[in-house]
Design an enzyme around this catalytic site. Structure first.
Site, PDB file in Angstrom:
ATOM      1  N   TYR A 144      13.494  33.329  83.713  1.00 16.51           N
ATOM      2  CA  TYR A 144      14.503  32.588  82.935  1.00 16.51           C
ATOM      3  C   TYR A 144      14.031  32.370  81.497  1.00 16.51           C
ATOM      4  O   TYR A 144      14.826  32.426  80.564  1.00 16.51           O
ATOM      5  CB  TYR A 144      14.791  31.232  83.592  1.00 16.51           C
ATOM      6  CG  TYR A 144      15.573  31.355  84.884  1.00 16.51           C
ATOM      7  CD1 TYR A 144      16.961  31.497  84.872  1.00 16.51           C
ATOM      8  CD2 TYR A 144      14.930  31.341  86.122  1.00 16.51           C
ATOM      9  CE1 TYR A 144      17.676  31.625  86.051  1.00 16.51           C
ATOM     10  CE2 TYR A 144      15.636  31.469  87.317  1.00 16.51           C
ATOM     11  CZ  TYR A 144      17.010  31.601  87.271  1.00 16.51           C
ATOM     12  OH  TYR A 144      17.722  31.744  88.437  1.00 16.51           O
ATOM     13  N   ARG A 161      18.866  22.613  98.499  1.00 15.02           N
ATOM     14  CA  ARG A 161      20.009  22.148  97.706  1.00 15.02           C
ATOM     15  C   ARG A 161      20.878  21.150  98.472  1.00 15.02           C
ATOM     16  O   ARG A 161      22.104  21.151  98.325  1.00 15.02           O
ATOM     17  CB  ARG A 161      20.890  23.324  97.251  1.00 15.02           C
ATOM     18  CG  ARG A 161      20.273  24.228  96.225  1.00 15.02           C
ATOM     19  CD  ARG A 161      20.457  23.632  94.823  1.00 15.02           C
ATOM     20  NE  ARG A 161      19.829  24.481  93.834  1.00 15.02           N
ATOM     21  CZ  ARG A 161      20.489  25.372  93.085  1.00 15.02           C
ATOM     22  NH1 ARG A 161      21.776  25.519  93.212  1.00 15.02           N
ATOM     23  NH2 ARG A 161      19.844  26.092  92.205  1.00 15.02           N
ATOM     24  N   ARG A 213      27.477  12.667  89.500  1.00  9.33           N
ATOM     25  CA  ARG A 213      27.281  13.616  88.407  1.00  9.33           C
ATOM     26  C   ARG A 213      28.265  13.327  87.268  1.00  9.33           C
ATOM     27  O   ARG A 213      27.903  13.387  86.092  1.00  9.33           O
ATOM     28  CB  ARG A 213      27.478  15.030  88.932  1.00  9.33           C
ATOM     29  CG  ARG A 213      27.138  16.150  87.968  1.00  9.33           C
ATOM     30  CD  ARG A 213      27.468  17.460  88.679  1.00  9.33           C
ATOM     31  NE  ARG A 213      27.161  18.646  87.927  1.00  9.33           N
ATOM     32  CZ  ARG A 213      27.889  19.110  86.923  1.00  9.33           C
ATOM     33  NH1 ARG A 213      28.943  18.444  86.518  1.00  9.33           N
ATOM     34  NH2 ARG A 213      27.551  20.238  86.328  1.00  9.33           N
ATOM     35  N   ASP A 219      15.291  20.080  88.584  1.00  7.86           N
ATOM     36  CA  ASP A 219      15.533  21.519  88.555  1.00  7.86           C
ATOM     37  C   ASP A 219      14.254  22.229  88.132  1.00  7.86           C
ATOM     38  O   ASP A 219      13.452  21.669  87.378  1.00  7.86           O
ATOM     39  CB  ASP A 219      16.672  21.858  87.583  1.00  7.86           C
ATOM     40  CG  ASP A 219      17.172  23.280  87.813  1.00  7.86           C
ATOM     41  OD1 ASP A 219      17.987  23.475  88.719  1.00  7.86           O
ATOM     42  OD2 ASP A 219      16.700  24.204  87.114  1.00  7.86           O
ATOM     43  N   ARG A 273      26.962  19.971  94.900  1.00  6.84           N
ATOM     44  CA  ARG A 273      28.405  19.887  94.665  1.00  6.84           C
ATOM     45  C   ARG A 273      29.279  19.964  95.911  1.00  6.84           C
ATOM     46  O   ARG A 273      30.481  19.730  95.827  1.00  6.84           O
ATOM     47  CB  ARG A 273      28.822  20.987  93.683  1.00  6.84           C
ATOM     48  CG  ARG A 273      28.403  20.691  92.261  1.00  6.84           C
ATOM     49  CD  ARG A 273      28.425  21.954  91.414  1.00  6.84           C
ATOM     50  NE  ARG A 273      27.407  22.889  91.872  1.00  6.84           N
ATOM     51  CZ  ARG A 273      27.164  24.078  91.328  1.00  6.84           C
ATOM     52  NH1 ARG A 273      27.894  24.502  90.338  1.00  6.84           N
ATOM     53  NH2 ARG A 273      26.209  24.846  91.789  1.00  6.84           N
TER      54      ARG A 273
HETATM   55  O1  CP3 Z   1      17.411  21.180  96.703  1.00  9.04           O
HETATM   56  C1  CP3 Z   1      17.787  20.133  96.138  1.00  9.04           C
HETATM   57  O2  CP3 Z   1      18.743  19.446  96.546  1.00  9.04           O
HETATM   58  C2  CP3 Z   1      16.946  19.608  94.977  1.00  9.04           C
HETATM   59  C3  CP3 Z   1      17.379  19.966  93.672  1.00  9.04           C
HETATM   60  C4  CP3 Z   1      17.278  21.388  93.156  1.00  9.04           C
HETATM   61  C5  CP3 Z   1      18.199  21.893  92.212  1.00  9.04           C
HETATM   62  N1  CP3 Z   1      17.756  23.117  91.804  1.00  9.04           N
HETATM   63  C6  CP3 Z   1      19.401  21.185  91.742  1.00  9.04           C
HETATM   64  C7  CP3 Z   1      20.476  21.955  91.093  1.00  9.04           C
HETATM   65  C8  CP3 Z   1      16.317  22.381  93.366  1.00  9.04           C
HETATM   66  C9  CP3 Z   1      15.152  22.407  94.329  1.00  9.04           C
HETATM   67  C10 CP3 Z   1      16.626  23.468  92.480  1.00  9.04           C
HETATM   68  C11 CP3 Z   1      15.813  24.687  92.365  1.00  9.04           C
HETATM   69  C12 CP3 Z   1      16.279  25.774  91.506  1.00  9.04           C
HETATM   70  N2  CP3 Z   1      16.926  25.711  90.311  1.00  9.04           N
HETATM   71  C13 CP3 Z   1      15.979  27.129  91.764  1.00  9.04           C
HETATM   72  C14 CP3 Z   1      15.157  27.654  92.913  1.00  9.04           C
HETATM   73  C15 CP3 Z   1      15.890  27.664  94.197  1.00  9.04           C
HETATM   74  C16 CP3 Z   1      16.997  28.683  94.263  1.00  9.04           C
HETATM   75  O3  CP3 Z   1      18.158  28.229  94.386  1.00  9.04           O
HETATM   76  O4  CP3 Z   1      16.702  29.873  94.266  1.00  9.04           O
HETATM   77  C17 CP3 Z   1      16.545  27.891  90.718  1.00  9.04           C
HETATM   78  C18 CP3 Z   1      16.510  29.396  90.588  1.00  9.04           C
HETATM   79  C19 CP3 Z   1      17.135  26.968  89.805  1.00  9.04           C
HETATM   80  C20 CP3 Z   1      17.797  27.271  88.493  1.00  9.04           C
HETATM   81  C21 CP3 Z   1      19.215  26.867  88.513  1.00  9.04           C
HETATM   82  N3  CP3 Z   1      19.655  25.566  88.527  1.00  9.04           N
HETATM   83  C22 CP3 Z   1      20.346  27.717  88.494  1.00  9.04           C
HETATM   84  C23 CP3 Z   1      20.306  29.227  88.504  1.00  9.04           C
HETATM   85  C24 CP3 Z   1      21.477  26.887  88.522  1.00  9.04           C
HETATM   86  C25 CP3 Z   1      22.921  27.309  88.411  1.00  9.04           C
HETATM   87  C26 CP3 Z   1      23.471  27.770  89.701  1.00  9.04           C
HETATM   88  C27 CP3 Z   1      24.326  26.710  90.308  1.00  9.04           C
HETATM   89  O5  CP3 Z   1      24.202  26.482  91.525  1.00  9.04           O
HETATM   90  O6  CP3 Z   1      25.144  26.134  89.571  1.00  9.04           O
HETATM   91  C28 CP3 Z   1      21.021  25.545  88.581  1.00  9.04           C
HETATM   92  C29 CP3 Z   1      21.868  24.328  88.639  1.00  9.04           C
HETATM   93  C30 CP3 Z   1      21.587  23.333  89.707  1.00  9.04           C
HETATM   94  N4  CP3 Z   1      20.345  22.929  90.135  1.00  9.04           N
HETATM   95  C31 CP3 Z   1      22.571  22.582  90.435  1.00  9.04           C
HETATM   96  C32 CP3 Z   1      21.869  21.712  91.285  1.00  9.04           C
HETATM   97  C33 CP3 Z   1      22.461  20.675  92.207  1.00  9.04           C
HETATM   98  C34 CP3 Z   1      24.066  22.656  90.207  1.00  9.04           C
HETATM   99  C35 CP3 Z   1      24.331  21.892  88.957  1.00  9.04           C
HETATM  100  C36 CP3 Z   1      25.615  21.139  88.943  1.00  9.04           C
HETATM  101  O7  CP3 Z   1      25.700  20.024  89.501  1.00  9.04           O
HETATM  102  O8  CP3 Z   1      26.522  21.687  88.296  1.00  9.04           O
END
Ligand code: CP3
Length: 344
Positions: free
Chosen positions: A153, A26, A39, A76, A30
């Site tokens: 999910y 990640r 964003r 994502d 943010r």
């Molecule tokens: O790592 C990176 O920088 C690459 C991008 C990336 C994102 N999600 C961007 C993201 C990657 C590799 C993921 C993987 C992801 N997404 C996983 C597996 C890894 C883990 O964290 O366990 C999972 C379970 C998801 C599903 C997901 N996406 C959830 C549960 C959420 C909400 C939680 C949160 O942090 O808000 C997201 C949103 C998400 N995916 C964000 C980002 C940068 C935040 C969104 C925002 O900008 O509001």
């Protein structure tokens, strides 16, 4: 001039480097003000994922700021669910929401795996953009969610404690559950193959909820689909490097590494480095383990723990990373501090 392999690829090839290459789960997100600005320009998270130019921009932000050794494409794991026909949206401050799956009828509404590419074409374009834009020493990582994690999910329609709706479907309607797992597995192979063709040098499988599978279910729904995906990709792309992340697997990390032909395994924060060194097949690269909360607090604890991770994994191929994703309240200054502790 002799062209030297990129540091991260060298570690994935089994080399033990004097300083481990670094990237962070990640890493675009943010906690970076420049991410929040892009964003806002995109409007919302999903629009950002599907805008190849802006997704390229946010992928590059942590590379420019910190000089990390790898970029992971900005996308994502749930985009694949959407490409398979699920409804997907994100609720601000809460997380993802999807249409749910509980019957053969629901499953019948999904698209065939082979039909995902049009919806995902912006992601392939992001990969192509990055492949051209990255500094020559920086490795490009593509990714997908592992079938079990994506299924949790798609079944519940959101993140759930203990992933209980998915466990219930697995027990009560195994035929639907297995058919969904197969569909996701097949689609994941096609999705990752396309990322590799577009320029991804490494792909990572995120099984974030592998920890809630019991021993029997772990073999069937974590190890077995990972084996299918890795085998299929290696047949098509013998040189591709694959990273597996069966988060929460505990002692089953050993079975995972013994059975899935990954170049690298990502370790969560629960695994003891000494246990990993003793039990994980030698030659397989390890990454991860640092508690992401240290990037919120910083200070001496961060520096000490960073140095501990580096020194414990000396003597085996190692990529420095966190045990899970960096959180929005992390400080970019602490990331700098951590990198300085690794690179000296
Ligand atoms: O790592 C990176 O920088 C690459 C991008 C990336 C994102 N999600 C961007 C993201 C990657 C590799 C993921 C993987 C992801 N997404 C996983 C597996 C890894 C883990 O964290 O366990 C999972 C379970 C998801 C599903 C997901 N996406 C959830 C549960 C959420 C909400 C939680 C949160 O942090 O808000 C997201 C949103 C998400 N995916 C964000 C980002 C940068 C935040 C969104 C925002 O900008 O509001």
């Amino acid at each position: 001039m002799q062209i030297k392999a990129k540091p991260l690829l060298r570690a994935l090839n089994g080399e033990t480097l004097p300083t481990p290459p670094i990237w962070l789960m990640r890493q675009a997100g943010r906690y970076l003000p420049e991410y929040k600005a892009t964003r806002a320009q995109a409007g919302d998270f999903l629009s950002l994922c599907y805008n190849s130019d802006l997704a390229t921009e946010v992928t590059l932000q942590p590379i420019s700021r910190f000089g990390l050794d790898a970029a992971i494409i900005f996308a994502d794991i749930l985009l694949l669910s959407q490409a398979l026909g699920a409804d997907l949206w994100f609720v601000e401050g809460e997380g993802p929401r999807l249409s749910t799956i509980s019957s053969m009828n629901d499953l019948g509404k999904l698209s065939p795996a082979a039909d995902i590419h049009e919806a995902l074409s912006p992601i392939y374009q992001t990969v192509r953009n990055l492949s051209a834009a990255l500094p020559i020493d920086t490795t490009l990582i593509g990714f997908a969610g592992a079938p079990w994690t994506v299924a949790t999910y798609m079944i519940a329609g959101r993140g759930t404690p203990g992933q209980s709706p998915a466990h219930l479907l697995m027990q009560e309607n195994t035929a639907v559950f297995d058919a969904l797992m197969d569909r996701i597995t097949e689609a994941t192979i096609l999705y990752l193959a396309e990322q590799i063709k577009a320029g991804a040098e490494v792909v990572k499988l995120f099984d974030s909820w592998a920890g809630s599978l019991n021993a029997v279910a772990f073999d069937r729904y974590c190890i077995s689909p990972h084996v299918k995906i890795v085998t299929a990709l290696k047949m098509q792309f013998p040189d591709v490097k694959i990273v597996g992340f069966p988060r929460g697997a505990g002692e089953k990390y050993k079975d995972y590494v013994d059975q899935v032909d990954v170049s690298c395994v990502a370790l969560d924060t629960d695994v003891k480095a000494s246990w990993a060194l003793e039990n994980l097949k030698p030659g397989v690269c390890v990454q991860g383990n640092l508690d992401p909360s240290l990037l919120v607090t910083g200070g001496n604890r961060l520096v000490e723990e960073t140095k501990r991770v580096v020194s414990e994994f000396k003597g085996r191929p190692h990529i420095f990373n966190l045990g899970h994703g960096i959180t929005p309240d992390a400080s970019p200054d602490h990331v700098e501090q951590m990198i300085a502790a690794i690179r000296g």
